[in-house]
Design a protein around this motif. Structure first.
Motif, PDB file in Angstrom:
ATOM      1  N   ALA A  24      -3.316  -1.634 -10.257  1.00  0.00           N
ATOM      2  CA  ALA A  24      -4.130  -0.429  -9.888  1.00  0.00           C
ATOM      3  C   ALA A  24      -5.203  -0.568  -9.278  1.00  0.00           C
ATOM      4  O   ALA A  24      -5.460   0.070  -8.217  1.00  0.00           O
ATOM      5  N   TRP A  25      -6.119  -1.332  -9.977  1.00  0.00           N
ATOM      6  CA  TRP A  25      -7.497  -1.828  -9.586  1.00  0.00           C
ATOM      7  C   TRP A  25      -7.331  -2.335  -7.987  1.00  0.00           C
ATOM      8  O   TRP A  25      -8.361  -2.070  -7.356  1.00  0.00           O
ATOM      9  N   VAL A  26      -6.382  -3.395  -7.838  1.00  0.00           N
ATOM     10  CA  VAL A  26      -6.369  -3.972  -6.670  1.00  0.00           C
ATOM     11  C   VAL A  26      -5.879  -2.642  -5.409  1.00  0.00           C
ATOM     12  O   VAL A  26      -6.537  -2.620  -4.305  1.00  0.00           O
ATOM     13  N   ILE A  27      -4.966  -1.866  -5.980  1.00  0.00           N
ATOM     14  CA  ILE A  27      -4.563  -0.732  -5.141  1.00  0.00           C
ATOM     15  C   ILE A  27      -5.690   0.217  -4.318  1.00  0.00           C
ATOM     16  O   ILE A  27      -5.658   0.358  -3.547  1.00  0.00           O
ATOM     17  N   THR A  28      -6.552   0.341  -5.589  1.00  0.00           N
ATOM     18  CA  THR A  28      -7.622   1.330  -5.267  1.00  0.00           C
ATOM     19  C   THR A  28      -8.769   0.868  -4.604  1.00  0.00           C
ATOM     20  O   THR A  28      -9.575   1.296  -4.175  1.00  0.00           O
ATOM     21  N   ILE A  29      -8.737  -0.365  -4.265  1.00  0.00           N
ATOM     22  CA  ILE A  29      -9.708  -1.013  -3.302  1.00  0.00           C
ATOM     23  C   ILE A  29      -9.436  -0.270  -1.949  1.00  0.00           C
ATOM     24  O   ILE A  29     -10.184   0.107  -0.976  1.00  0.00           O
ATOM     25  N   PHE A  30      -8.342  -0.098  -1.655  1.00  0.00           N
ATOM     26  CA  PHE A  30      -7.625   0.364  -0.455  1.00  0.00           C
ATOM     27  C   PHE A  30      -7.369   1.777  -0.214  1.00  0.00           C
ATOM     28  O   PHE A  30      -7.600   2.303   0.816  1.00  0.00           O
ATOM     29  N   VAL A  31      -6.885   2.394  -1.496  1.00  0.00           N
ATOM     30  CA  VAL A  31      -6.629   3.890  -1.587  1.00  0.00           C
ATOM     31  C   VAL A  31      -7.605   4.452  -2.223  1.00  0.00           C
ATOM     32  O   VAL A  31      -8.061   4.117  -3.402  1.00  0.00           O
TER      33      VAL A  31
END
Length: 172
Positions: free
Chosen positions: A32-39
């Motif tokens: 989730a933390w990696v995805i929310t770098i871009f989202v």
């Protein structure tokens, strides 16, 4: 009488299952933390003028001029803390800290949704007509991804805590 009904293996199997859940579930937090770098977590959605777009690493994570060290520090803390069970196993202190960190992350997300960042702007058209507006960053898809990640961390902490409590204690 010795009957093999698998009841003697229940607590150890349950403990092992809870420990596996507690060590793997934080990977959802890392994802989730990696995805929310871009989202974006919060986004005003304006494509024509000023825009507020907040990710897990701040407003524009790849622009050094807008980088906020605090966002990076929190991001790094959450990711490293979530990987600890894979490296060192589950402990009672980790489980308790995971539940506290998850609760804090949820509180921060709820606070951000209830008090979103806003921006007042003004300007002029080429002929001198005043223009202006207000941008408000509302929860975006990344908000829900972050919420799922925080809940996964809390569930992992709870599973680890339960596994520790159901572990048989040594008799003196």
């Amino acid at each position: 009488m010795n009957v093999d009904d698998d009841s003697s293996h229940g607590p150890s199997d349950r403990t092992r299952h809870l420990r596996r859940i507690a060590s793997l579930l934080p990977l959802a937090t890392v994802a989730a933390w990696v995805i929310t770098i871009f989202v974006p977590i919060l986004d005003s959605g304006n494509n024509d003028g000023p825009r507020i777009r907040i990710t897990s690493l701040g407003e524009d994570p790849f622009e050094p001029a807008t980088a906020v060290p605090g966002f990076f520090a929190v991001w790094l803390l959450v990711v490293v803390f979530s990987i600890l069970p894979l490296l060192f196993g589950i402990s009672r202190w980790w489980s308790g800290a995971a539940m506290v960190i998850a609760a804090l992350l949820i509180i921060i997300l709820v606070f951000a949704a209830l008090n979103p960042p806003s921006l007042l702007w003004d300007g002029q058209t080429p002929d001198g007509m005043p223009t202006g507006g207000m941008e408000v960053a509302l929860p975006d898809f990344g908000f829900f991804i972050s919420l799922v990640g925080a809940l996964a961390l809390g569930a992992a902490g709870s599973a680890g805590w339960s596994a520790d409590r159901s572990r048989p204690r040594r008799q003196p």
